[in-house]
Enzyme design. Structure first.
Site, PDB file in Angstrom:
ATOM      1  N   HIS B 267       0.849  -1.188   0.000  1.00  0.00           N
ATOM      2  CA  HIS B 267       0.000   0.000   0.000  1.00  0.00           C
ATOM      3  C   HIS B 267       0.881   1.233   0.000  1.00  0.00           C
ATOM      4  O   HIS B 267       1.791   1.345   0.806  1.00  0.00           O
ATOM      5  CB  HIS B 267      -0.898  -0.009   1.236  1.00  0.00           C
ATOM      6  N   SER B 285      -5.391   6.195   4.845  1.00  0.00           N
ATOM      7  CA  SER B 285      -6.281   5.765   3.762  1.00  0.00           C
ATOM      8  C   SER B 285      -5.872   6.315   2.409  1.00  0.00           C
ATOM      9  O   SER B 285      -5.482   7.470   2.270  1.00  0.00           O
ATOM     10  CB  SER B 285      -7.705   6.212   4.048  1.00  0.00           C
ATOM     11  N   ARG B 331      -2.206   1.086  -6.797  1.00  0.00           N
ATOM     12  CA  ARG B 331      -1.287   0.976  -5.665  1.00  0.00           C
ATOM     13  C   ARG B 331       0.106   0.517  -6.022  1.00  0.00           C
ATOM     14  O   ARG B 331       1.091   1.047  -5.517  1.00  0.00           O
ATOM     15  CB  ARG B 331      -1.861  -0.029  -4.680  1.00  0.00           C
ATOM     16  N   GLU B 426     -10.538 -12.536   2.124  1.00  0.00           N
ATOM     17  CA  GLU B 426      -9.119 -12.395   1.778  1.00  0.00           C
ATOM     18  C   GLU B 426      -8.393 -13.736   1.809  1.00  0.00           C
ATOM     19  O   GLU B 426      -7.350 -13.902   1.174  1.00  0.00           O
ATOM     20  CB  GLU B 426      -8.452 -11.390   2.733  1.00  0.00           C
TER      21      GLU B 426
HETATM   22  C1  LIG Z   1      -5.501  -0.888   7.537  1.00  0.00           C
HETATM   23  C2  LIG Z   1      -6.318  -1.504   6.452  1.00  0.00           C
HETATM   24  C3  LIG Z   1      -7.248  -0.748   5.746  1.00  0.00           C
HETATM   25  C4  LIG Z   1      -8.023  -1.322   4.746  1.00  0.00           C
HETATM   26  N1  LIG Z   1      -8.906  -0.539   4.062  1.00  0.00           N
HETATM   27  C5  LIG Z   1      -9.679  -1.101   3.114  1.00  0.00           C
HETATM   28  C6  LIG Z   1     -10.637  -0.317   2.414  1.00  0.00           C
HETATM   29  O1  LIG Z   1     -10.786   0.879   2.652  1.00  0.00           O
HETATM   30  N2  LIG Z   1     -11.401  -0.917   1.477  1.00  0.00           N
HETATM   31  C7  LIG Z   1     -11.276  -2.253   1.191  1.00  0.00           C
HETATM   32  O2  LIG Z   1     -12.014  -2.748   0.351  1.00  0.00           O
HETATM   33  N3  LIG Z   1     -10.378  -3.017   1.845  1.00  0.00           N
HETATM   34  C8  LIG Z   1      -9.578  -2.474   2.792  1.00  0.00           C
HETATM   35  N4  LIG Z   1      -8.662  -3.257   3.447  1.00  0.00           N
HETATM   36  C9  LIG Z   1      -8.629  -4.697   3.223  1.00  0.00           C
HETATM   37  C10 LIG Z   1      -9.781  -5.377   3.950  1.00  0.00           C
HETATM   38  O3  LIG Z   1     -10.017  -4.727   5.170  1.00  0.00           O
HETATM   39  C11 LIG Z   1      -9.535  -6.846   4.236  1.00  0.00           C
HETATM   40  O4  LIG Z   1      -9.039  -7.472   3.119  1.00  0.00           O
HETATM   41  C12 LIG Z   1     -10.827  -7.538   4.618  1.00  0.00           C
HETATM   42  O5  LIG Z   1     -11.485  -6.829   5.619  1.00  0.00           O
HETATM   43  C13 LIG Z   1     -10.596  -8.962   5.033  1.00  0.00           C
HETATM   44  O6  LIG Z   1     -11.805  -9.484   5.524  1.00  0.00           O
HETATM   45  P1  LIG Z   1     -11.939 -11.021   5.874  1.00  0.00           P
HETATM   46  O7  LIG Z   1     -13.314 -11.187   6.406  1.00  0.00           O
HETATM   47  O8  LIG Z   1     -11.544 -11.838   4.719  1.00  0.00           O
HETATM   48  O9  LIG Z   1     -10.858 -11.294   7.008  1.00  0.00           O
HETATM   49  P2  LIG Z   1     -10.597 -10.628   8.448  1.00  0.00           P
HETATM   50  O10 LIG Z   1     -11.397  -9.424   8.683  1.00  0.00           O
HETATM   51  O11 LIG Z   1      -9.127 -10.544   8.589  1.00  0.00           O
HETATM   52  O12 LIG Z   1     -11.162 -11.688   9.471  1.00  0.00           O
HETATM   53  C14 LIG Z   1     -10.497 -12.876   9.753  1.00  0.00           C
HETATM   54  C15 LIG Z   1     -11.282 -13.600  10.804  1.00  0.00           C
HETATM   55  O13 LIG Z   1     -10.780 -14.911  10.928  1.00  0.00           O
HETATM   56  C16 LIG Z   1     -10.532 -15.221  12.268  1.00  0.00           C
HETATM   57  N5  LIG Z   1      -9.441 -16.185  12.257  1.00  0.00           N
HETATM   58  C17 LIG Z   1      -8.299 -16.157  11.513  1.00  0.00           C
HETATM   59  N6  LIG Z   1      -7.583 -17.281  11.737  1.00  0.00           N
HETATM   60  C18 LIG Z   1      -8.286 -18.029  12.596  1.00  0.00           C
HETATM   61  C19 LIG Z   1      -8.062 -19.293  13.202  1.00  0.00           C
HETATM   62  N7  LIG Z   1      -6.969 -20.018  12.951  1.00  0.00           N
HETATM   63  N8  LIG Z   1      -9.006 -19.753  14.071  1.00  0.00           N
HETATM   64  C20 LIG Z   1     -10.127 -19.027  14.361  1.00  0.00           C
HETATM   65  N9  LIG Z   1     -10.381 -17.829  13.795  1.00  0.00           N
HETATM   66  C21 LIG Z   1      -9.470 -17.347  12.933  1.00  0.00           C
HETATM   67  C22 LIG Z   1     -10.254 -13.915  12.954  1.00  0.00           C
HETATM   68  O14 LIG Z   1     -10.538 -14.003  14.316  1.00  0.00           O
HETATM   69  C23 LIG Z   1     -11.219 -13.008  12.199  1.00  0.00           C
HETATM   70  O15 LIG Z   1     -12.489 -13.130  12.781  1.00  0.00           O
HETATM   71  C24 LIG Z   1      -7.866  -2.683   4.441  1.00  0.00           C
HETATM   72  C25 LIG Z   1      -6.932  -3.440   5.137  1.00  0.00           C
HETATM   73  C26 LIG Z   1      -6.125  -2.844   6.096  1.00  0.00           C
HETATM   74  C27 LIG Z   1      -5.035  -3.639   6.712  1.00  0.00           C
END
Ligand SMILES: Cc1cc2nc3c(=O)[nH]c(=O)nc-3n(C[C@H](O)[C@H](O)[C@H](O)COP(=O)(O)OP(=O)(O)OC[C@H]3O[C@@H](n4cnc5c(N)ncnc54)[C@H](O)[C@@H]3O)c2cc1C
Ligand code: SF4
Ligand code: FES
Lengths: 260, 639
Positions: B267, B285, B331, B426
């Site tokens: 980023h 952001s 990016r 993700e």
């Molecule tokens: C600082 C930041 C800003 C961002 N801003 C944006 C934005 O503005 N727009 C955009 O589109 N994207 C943005 N992104 C990217 C986006 O936020 C993430 O890619 C997305 O939210 C991932 O969602 P997810 O549900 O896949 O995983 P996550 O939200 O990472 O959730 C993972 C979940 O899995 C659980 N978990 C993981 N491993 C285990 C395990 N072994 N056992 C039990 N539970 C487990 C965790 O507890 C959690 O509940 C940003 C990312 C960052 C770092």
């Protein structure tokens, strides 16, 4: 990466150690030299490195985002939830807020609703129970109409947002002499209750959430410590709104309004 | 090398998903309650999936290692979420969002998946709004949009600087509603440490309670991993401290192919590291690039304060090189250019590891209030961390690792190569190709969880009707539980000299140097041997104190870091094999005369998916050919 541009200060840390909820706890004292560019939690990271190297178990404390949004962190610093800086969660606090030779007392959030798990980590799951009781708008996936069908006056949207900014850290509870969770609960009730989408369940939601809150937490006597400690500066006005709505919910002829 | 079957349905691109929804098998409403589904992860992807599956009537068990579903890393997303609503009437459409995403991904994603994503994007905004997500509104009370990197239309919905938190609270509240309704059983502070299979099919998971240390088996008809990305392999990243690859990696070791591990995203706008104690990096952001101008001093080692550097001595290098997109280039392009100017000696700040992001012109144009209304919380965040006031002096920013496009390989149904095991959000590799556009991860996570998986999972479950779940006293479970219990004791008995964090930090340095913003063959070879040497040291010299039957954060981390070591090797291998540049994967040997990424479509227009072959052996590389029927492959140009 080397060479810092902050200065180094020496602080005395009095850290609470406790191995489990029912074990007795006590303070442990450590000296720490630390750059003022470091965050407060980075200072604890460094201390933990030193403890580990000395064969002592590291201090348990919780954090995740380290940018003030997830609500995972939170300790009492010199008696204040999240420490001395206004509108700042523990993880956002930097050592430039402290001075050379300062003594810093670090304790877990203390509240009857938040039993200690270990050292500085506490169990805040009762906050989830309050949400489970009604902190939602009932709309199944797929049942929504076009998002622009219902305009929301900007003022209402902004006010709802101010409430929705709550990160669920529980500092309000820890700061309250009665361990009350009014600020947290009212933030959620205010967020949903101020929006047109939230009207259908407004009264039943308020009633259910308030009553669940009362099962776990103490009662509010208007000290206002909560909003002082809140990293998101949630306003006491939301507590007033919640109290009003709760009274209304209680007297409302809910059968007539088609709500339970 | 085998060929992977993506199961993309027949038909024209725009009709595939509609037709497929009709042709898939359905589970009738009364039968849904006969199925148990495990969802691991309660971020945007997991919470939306668990809530929706619960609403449909499935029996859901949701797991997270956090103390509350609301704390998932999704909460930290700042900027916004894309959707092809075209509320701004500036020419957006499903096709344009689809096109921008395929192009932005540098033609390394699957067309059919991306089109489906663009189609359902509009439903996400409707759903979230109905849940009470307070998106930004204009004075007429309608939803507001802004533009984001890599797009020339305004299609990004946002909620101040906390879009992720507001969307997650929406999904979390929907989830808690199902918990209250009894359709979802929620397990917090529960970490998945193994995926269990019987007769080739996923039948459950093994979980460790992070407070008591108890290891328990859970069985189900299907398992969904929504466990997020692996940026923390770099140690320093913008991800939350606890993000890790363990769930995906352990699934990989049970037969799920891992796709494109070398596709990681840097980023461009993060706060530069300030010292060795740095524990994570903070993102500013990307929306800031709408109003901020990026520049460095034209002279080398110019140490004057920014305000004293006259216009003529500044190089607004993005505006100069990319007049059409300017500061809004994607990016990867923005990041590499920042690295280039810093490597050349134009960097600013005490460690010369940053470039300026300057709001002076925007403040002069729109007024301080307008800028503060839009970005106030980000400016405050910056000031808290650096002690500098961005209203008065430009921010210093530098690229940091932020997102991982690679992940578990999934077919069009979001099923991994293990039948019955799915991956969403993700954690999977699906929609962003070699580079993700801003505001598209939230869109993908919620698309997967609300609108794709709940349909596709039924197709496979329909065939399982009448099959009981595998009982948890079956040997497949008892062996797996014993294995995890042994693992905990193994870490505690090593009794070495260095902490887990020490090894993680050192690993991160190697991965950043060798598999970071720019990669090359010899560097990757070197990285492989460095990783392997450090890994042996880790396994013989790590010190994990305490016991396994209480909260023990070092013990938790030990297992996660061990998995990062194995992943890092695979990343290096994948980067080495992919001898082209594309999106976030920049091989220095493959660049145009202007220094842009040079793809090799003849040899690399495919997904690389790696198959685990057991400890101590190298994984096998499989490929899924990518065919582009609608979008013509071209050199990306943002000039
Ligand atoms: C600082 C930041 C800003 C961002 N801003 C944006 C934005 O503005 N727009 C955009 O589109 N994207 C943005 N992104 C990217 C986006 O936020 C993430 O890619 C997305 O939210 C991932 O969602 P997810 O549900 O896949 O995983 P996550 O939200 O990472 O959730 C993972 C979940 O899995 C659980 N978990 C993981 N491993 C285990 C395990 N072994 N056992 C039990 N539970 C487990 C965790 O507890 C959690 O509940 C940003 C990312 C960052 C770092
Ligand atoms: S109201 Fe404030 S202090 Fe209380 S939980 Fe919410 S953010 Fe934390
Ligand atoms: S660690 Fe997330 S708010 Fe402090």
């Amino acid at each position: 990466m080397s060479g810092s541009h902050g200065e180094t200060i020496n602080v005395t840390l009095k850290v609470w150690r406790q191995t489990s909820a029912d074990a007795p706890g006590g303070f442990e004292t450590h000296q720490q030299a630390i750059s003022t560019d470091a965050s407060f939690l980075e200072m604890l990271d460094l201390l933990n490195e030193e403890l580990n190297a000395a064969g002592k178990e590291p201090i348990a404390f919780e954090s995740d985002c380290r940018e003030g949004i997830c609500g995972t962190c939170g300790v009492m610093i010199n008696g204040r939830a999240h420490g001395p800086q206004k509108a700042t969660a523990t993880c956002q606090l930097h050592m430039r807020e402290f001075a050379d030779d300062d003594e810093i007392v670090i304790e877990p959030f203390r509240a009857t609703g938040f039993p200690v798990i270990r050292d500085l980590a506490v169990d805040r799951s009762p906050l989830d129970a309050i949400i489970e009781a009604g902190g939602y708008i009932s709309v199944n996936t797929g049942a929504a109409s076009d998002a622009n069908l219902t305009p929301v006056p900007k003022a209402a949207a902004d006010q709802a947002f101010d409430a929705a900014a709550c990160i669920g850290c529980g500092a309000c509870v820890a700061a309250c002499p009665n361990s009350a969770a009014q600020l947290f609960t009212s933030a959620k009730i205010g967020h949903l209750g101020l929006l047109p989408q939230g009207q259908a369940e407004r009264w039943s939601r308020t009633e259910a959430m308030v009553e669940t809150m009362e099962e776990f937490f103490g009662s509010c006597t208007n000290h206002g410590e909560c909003t002082e400690a809140c990293p998101k500066e949630i306003s006491l006005d939301f507590i007033a709104l919640m109290n009003r709505d709760y009274m209304k919910a209680k007297v409302k002829n809910r059968g007539l309004a088609g709500q339970h | 090398m085998g060929i992977l079957e993506s199961k993309v349905p027949e038909g024209t691109l725009a009709d595939k998903w509609e037709n497929h929804k009709f042709s898939m098998n359905l589970v009738n409403p009364n039968n849904k309650r006969k199925f148990d589904i495990i969802v691991v992860g309660t971020g945007l992807a997991g919470a939306s999936a668990a809530a929706t599956l619960g609403e449909l009537g499935y029996r859901v068990k949701a797991f997270t290692f956090h103390d509350s579903p609301r704390r998932a890393h999704s909460i930290a997303a700042q900027g916004g979420i894309n959707a092809a609503k075209n509320y701004t009437n500036d020419g957006d459409s499903v096709h344009r969002l689809f096109y921008d995403t395929v192009k932005g991904g540098d033609y390394r994603s699957r067309e059919a998946n991306v089109h489906r994503l663009a189609e359902v994007s509009v439903n996400i905004i409707d759903q979230a709004t109905a849940q009470g997500v307070p998106f930004a509104r204009d004075y007429g009370g309608l939803l507001d949009n802004r533009s984001f990197g890599g797009a020339q239309v305004s299609r990004t919905f946002y909620a101040r600087g906390q879009t992720g938190q507001q969307l997650l609270i929406g999904a979390y509240s929907a989830l808690m509603r199902q918990v209250a309704a009894g359709t979802v059983e929620l397990h917090t502070r529960a970490e998945l440490l193994d995926v269990v299979k019987k007769d080739g099919r996923a039948c459950g998971i093994v979980v460790r309670d992070l407070l008591s240390g108890e290891v328990t088996p859970h069985s189900a008809h299907a398992v969904v991993l929504a466990t997020g990305g692996y940026s923390n392999v770099y140690f320093l990243s913008t991800n939350a401290m606890m993000c890790n690859v363990t769930a995906a990696w352990r699934a990989h070791k049970r037969g799920a192919y891992f796709a494109n591990p070398c596709y990681t995203q840097i980023h461009p706008t993060c706060i530069p590291a300030s010292d060795d104690f740095q524990s994570k990096l903070t993102l500013m952001s990307e929306s800031l690039r709408n109003d901020g101008r990026i520049w460095v001093p034209s002279a080398f080692d110019d140490t004057r304060p920014a305000a004293d550097i006259p216009e003529g001595d500044r190089d607004y290098y993005l505006e100069r090189k990319y007049p059409a997109f300017g500061n809004l280039v994607p990016r990867d392009v923005a990041s590499r250019n920042a690295k280039t100017v810093c490597d050349e000696g134009h960097g600013v700040g005490p460690l010369k590891n940053g470039v300026y992001l300057d709001f002076a012109a925007a403040i002069a144009r729109n007024g301080l209030d307008a800028i503060s209304e839009k970005y106030g919380n980000l400016f405050d965040m910056y000031q808290r961390i650096t002690g500098e006031n961005p209203y008065e002096q430009p921010m210093r920013i530098y690229p940091a690792i932020h997102y991982t496009m690679g992940g578990l390989w999934v077919d069009y149904h979001l099923m991994t190569t293990v039948p019955g095991l799915y991956s969403i959000g993700e954690a999977n590799f699906s929609d962003h190709g070699a580079n993700r556009l801003g505001a598209s991860a939230l869109m993908q996570g919620l698309a997967d969880g609300y609108f794709v998986l709940p349909y596709t999972i039924g197709d496979d479950l329909a065939g399982q009707l009448g099959n009981p779940v595998v009982p948890v006293d079956d040997p497949v479970f008892t062996t797996a539980v014993a294995g995890i219990e042994d693992e905990a004791h193994r870490w505690l008995s090593i009794n070495g000299t260095r902490s887990v964090d020490h090894f993680h930090r050192e690993l991160g340095r190697i991965v950043w140097d060798r598999i970071g913003m720019a990669r090359n063959g010899p560097g990757l070879e070197k990285g492989l041997s460095e990783i392997s040497a450090l890994r042996s040291e880790f396994h013989s010299d790590v010190r994990v104190l305490g016991s396994a039957d209480t909260l023990n954060q070092s013990l938790e981390k030990a297992g996660r870091v061990a998995d990062f070591f194995e992943l890092a090797e695979l990343m290096a291998r994948d980067a080495l094999e992919r001898s082209e540049s594309c999106g976030g994967h920049f091989r220095e040997e493959h660049q145009t005369a202007q220094g842009e990424a040079q793809r090799d479509d003849d040899n690399f227009a495919h997904v690389a998916a790696w198959e685990w072959n057991g400890e101590g052996t190298v994984q096998t590389r499989h490929r899924e050919e990518l065919t582009f029927e609608t979008v013509a492959l071209s050199q990306r140009s943002y000039k």
